[in-house]
Write a protein that holds these residues in place. Structure first.
Motif, PDB file in Angstrom:
ATOM      1  N   TYR A  28      -0.763  14.303  -0.093  1.00 51.17           N
ATOM      2  CA  TYR A  28      -1.947  13.642   0.447  1.00 51.17           C
ATOM      3  C   TYR A  28      -2.017  12.183   0.005  1.00 51.17           C
ATOM      4  CZ  TYR A  28      -6.617  11.915  -0.493  1.00 51.17           C
ATOM      5  OH  TYR A  28      -7.695  11.107  -0.641  1.00 51.17           O
ATOM      6  N   GLN A  29      -1.675  11.923  -1.247  1.00 54.19           N
ATOM      7  CA  GLN A  29      -1.738  10.559  -1.764  1.00 54.19           C
ATOM      8  C   GLN A  29      -0.738   9.647  -1.049  1.00 54.19           C
ATOM      9  OE1 GLN A  29      -3.886   9.185  -3.971  1.00 54.19           O
ATOM     10  NE2 GLN A  29      -4.985  11.114  -3.937  1.00 54.19           N
ATOM     11  N   LEU A  30       0.413  10.181  -0.694  1.00 50.15           N
ATOM     12  CA  LEU A  30       1.388   9.386   0.051  1.00 50.15           C
ATOM     13  C   LEU A  30       0.879   9.053   1.444  1.00 50.15           C
ATOM     14  CD1 LEU A  30       4.752  11.092  -0.957  1.00 50.15           C
ATOM     15  CD2 LEU A  30       3.836   8.906  -1.758  1.00 50.15           C
ATOM     16  N   LEU A  31       0.219  10.013   2.086  1.00 53.36           N
ATOM     17  CA  LEU A  31      -0.371   9.763   3.399  1.00 53.36           C
ATOM     18  C   LEU A  31      -1.439   8.680   3.306  1.00 53.36           C
ATOM     19  CD1 LEU A  31      -0.943  10.480   6.414  1.00 53.36           C
ATOM     20  CD2 LEU A  31      -2.544  12.191   5.554  1.00 53.36           C
ATOM     21  N   LEU A  32      -2.260   8.766   2.297  1.00 54.85           N
ATOM     22  CA  LEU A  32      -3.330   7.791   2.118  1.00 54.85           C
ATOM     23  C   LEU A  32      -2.762   6.404   1.833  1.00 54.85           C
ATOM     24  CD1 LEU A  32      -6.355   7.595   2.133  1.00 54.85           C
ATOM     25  CD2 LEU A  32      -6.359   8.217  -0.268  1.00 54.85           C
ATOM     26  N   LEU A  82       1.115   0.050  -7.732  1.00 53.05           N
ATOM     27  CA  LEU A  82       0.972   0.510  -9.116  1.00 53.05           C
ATOM     28  C   LEU A  82      -0.485   0.832  -9.456  1.00 53.05           C
ATOM     29  CD1 LEU A  82       3.470  -1.825 -11.011  1.00 53.05           C
ATOM     30  CD2 LEU A  82       3.745   0.611 -10.469  1.00 53.05           C
ATOM     31  N   LEU A  83      -1.410  -0.005  -9.006  1.00 47.92           N
ATOM     32  CA  LEU A  83      -2.826   0.267  -9.257  1.00 47.92           C
ATOM     33  C   LEU A  83      -3.310   1.500  -8.492  1.00 47.92           C
ATOM     34  CD1 LEU A  83      -4.347  -3.326  -9.334  1.00 47.92           C
ATOM     35  CD2 LEU A  83      -4.006  -1.755 -11.256  1.00 47.92           C
ATOM     36  N   PHE A  84      -2.764   1.725  -7.307  1.00 50.22           N
ATOM     37  CA  PHE A  84      -3.097   2.916  -6.535  1.00 50.22           C
ATOM     38  C   PHE A  84      -2.662   4.164  -7.302  1.00 50.22           C
ATOM     39  CE2 PHE A  84      -2.380   6.229  -3.414  1.00 50.22           C
ATOM     40  CZ  PHE A  84      -3.476   6.108  -2.571  1.00 50.22           C
ATOM     41  N   ILE A  85      -1.437   4.140  -7.820  1.00 50.06           N
ATOM     42  CA  ILE A  85      -0.928   5.279  -8.597  1.00 50.06           C
ATOM     43  C   ILE A  85      -1.723   5.459  -9.878  1.00 50.06           C
ATOM     44  CG2 ILE A  85       1.088   6.115  -9.903  1.00 50.06           C
ATOM     45  CD1 ILE A  85       2.825   4.668  -7.725  1.00 50.06           C
ATOM     46  N   LEU A  86      -2.024   4.363 -10.554  1.00 56.33           N
ATOM     47  CA  LEU A  86      -2.826   4.438 -11.785  1.00 56.33           C
ATOM     48  C   LEU A  86      -4.216   4.996 -11.495  1.00 56.33           C
ATOM     49  CD1 LEU A  86      -3.179   3.793 -14.821  1.00 56.33           C
ATOM     50  CD2 LEU A  86      -3.993   1.532 -14.105  1.00 56.33           C
ATOM     51  N   SER A  87      -4.815   4.559 -10.408  1.00 59.76           N
ATOM     52  CA  SER A  87      -6.135   5.058 -10.034  1.00 59.76           C
ATOM     53  C   SER A  87      -6.104   6.546  -9.750  1.00 59.76           C
ATOM     54  CB  SER A  87      -6.646   4.293  -8.807  1.00 59.76           C
ATOM     55  OG  SER A  87      -7.838   4.856  -8.337  1.00 59.76           O
ATOM     56  N   TRP A  88      -5.088   6.986  -9.008  1.00 54.25           N
ATOM     57  CA  TRP A  88      -4.957   8.415  -8.716  1.00 54.25           C
ATOM     58  C   TRP A  88      -4.813   9.206 -10.012  1.00 54.25           C
ATOM     59  CZ3 TRP A  88      -0.399  11.187  -9.786  1.00 54.25           C
ATOM     60  CH2 TRP A  88      -0.457  12.534  -9.434  1.00 54.25           C
ATOM     61  N   TRP A  89      -3.957   8.738 -10.908  1.00 55.49           N
ATOM     62  CA  TRP A  89      -3.717   9.448 -12.159  1.00 55.49           C
ATOM     63  C   TRP A  89      -4.969   9.465 -13.035  1.00 55.49           C
ATOM     64  CZ3 TRP A  89      -3.539   7.668 -17.266  1.00 55.49           C
ATOM     65  CH2 TRP A  89      -3.078   8.605 -18.187  1.00 55.49           C
ATOM     66  N   ALA A  90      -5.659   8.320 -13.124  1.00 58.91           N
ATOM     67  CA  ALA A  90      -6.837   8.218 -13.995  1.00 58.91           C
ATOM     68  C   ALA A  90      -8.021   9.024 -13.475  1.00 58.91           C
ATOM     69  CB  ALA A  90      -7.236   6.745 -14.152  1.00 58.91           C
ATOM     70  N   GLN A  91      -8.138   9.170 -12.155  1.00 62.72           N
ATOM     71  CA  GLN A  91      -9.298   9.846 -11.579  1.00 62.72           C
ATOM     72  C   GLN A  91      -9.042  11.311 -11.261  1.00 62.72           C
ATOM     73  OE1 GLN A  91     -11.812   8.209 -12.033  1.00 62.72           O
ATOM     74  NE2 GLN A  91     -11.125   6.119 -11.996  1.00 62.72           N
ATOM     75  N   GLN A 127     -11.487   7.520  -6.844  1.00 62.35           N
ATOM     76  CA  GLN A 127     -10.311   6.747  -6.483  1.00 62.35           C
ATOM     77  C   GLN A 127     -10.635   5.775  -5.344  1.00 62.35           C
ATOM     78  OE1 GLN A 127      -6.906   8.888  -5.038  1.00 62.35           O
ATOM     79  NE2 GLN A 127      -5.585   7.126  -5.223  1.00 62.35           N
ATOM     80  N   ALA A 128     -11.404   6.239  -4.376  1.00 63.57           N
ATOM     81  CA  ALA A 128     -11.812   5.342  -3.280  1.00 63.57           C
ATOM     82  C   ALA A 128     -12.651   4.190  -3.814  1.00 63.57           C
ATOM     83  CB  ALA A 128     -12.591   6.127  -2.222  1.00 63.57           C
ATOM     84  N   MET A 129     -13.511   4.483  -4.759  1.00 61.08           N
ATOM     85  CA  MET A 129     -14.318   3.417  -5.368  1.00 61.08           C
ATOM     86  C   MET A 129     -13.408   2.413  -6.081  1.00 61.08           C
ATOM     87  SD  MET A 129     -17.360   2.317  -5.608  1.00 61.08           S
ATOM     88  CE  MET A 129     -18.606   3.565  -5.525  1.00 61.08           C
ATOM     89  N   ASN A 130     -12.347   2.900  -6.708  1.00 62.36           N
ATOM     90  CA  ASN A 130     -11.390   2.002  -7.351  1.00 62.36           C
ATOM     91  C   ASN A 130     -10.708   1.084  -6.338  1.00 62.36           C
ATOM     92  OD1 ASN A 130     -10.229   4.388  -9.859  1.00 62.36           O
ATOM     93  ND2 ASN A 130     -11.970   3.013  -9.904  1.00 62.36           N
TER      94      ASN A 130
END
Length: 171
Positions: free
Chosen positions: A2-6, A92-101, A166-169
């Motif tokens: 899903y994250q790759l699609l997004l 990188l920030l997208f991946i970090l956001s996904w991981w952090a949230q 994550q969307a808020m990020n």
């Protein structure tokens, strides 16, 4: 998956804007995110919020096609605008956001009383939060951030509060 699609959805539109206006990708990403919100808002006003997601996906696919033609037409300029350090930082920030949230849940009062509840209602009803069946109290509040949060959660197929954060990020 899903994250790759997004990520692909966000980058496809940004690639399109970058190719069309000959601008660097880091200037196109926020513009595309704003355009996603506008498209979803228009469809939400029409009472067809779920169709708005399909429209955004179609625009993203058309954006990829246009970008491919731009690469064929002017490979150097197009790739120079797309393949920038800003793209790497965003990914990188997208991946970090996904991981952090990942796994995060609502814990504060206003997450339960309004903005988290707004996204939950939008996902349940596939309509804006001012829908008659909505349980949101503040129905006149602008839905901009909630629309992007709706996209993130709706595309996953399951309402997960971490995707809301994550969307808020991304905003």
């Amino acid at each position: 998956m899903y994250q790759l699609l997004l990520l692909a959805l966000i980058l496809s539109g940004a690639f399109f804007l970058s190719s069309l206006f000959k601008r660097r990708i880091e200037r196109s990403i926020p513009t595309w995110i704003f355009m996603i919100i506008i498209v979803l808002y228009i469809f939400g006003l029409l009472g067809k919020l779920l169709i708005g997601i399909y429209a955004v996906m179609a625009l993203g696919a058309l954006g990829l096609i246009y970008t491919a033609f731009s690469i064929v037409k002017d490979k150097k300029q197009t790739l120079q605008n797309i393949l920038t350090p800003g793209l790497v930082v965003f990914v990188l920030l997208f991946i970090l956001s996904w991981w952090a949230q990942k796994g995060r849940v609502f814990i504060y009062c206003d997450e339960f009383s309004h903005w988290g509840l707004t996204v939950k209602n939008m996902c349940m009803l596939d309509a804006l939060a001012n829908h008659p069946e909505s349980t949101v109290v503040f129905r006149s509040y602008p839905p901009g951030t909630a629309l992007l949060q709706y996209l993130f959660t709706r595309l996953s197929g399951v309402f997960t509060e971490g995707y809301v954060f994550q969307a808020m990020n991304m905003i």
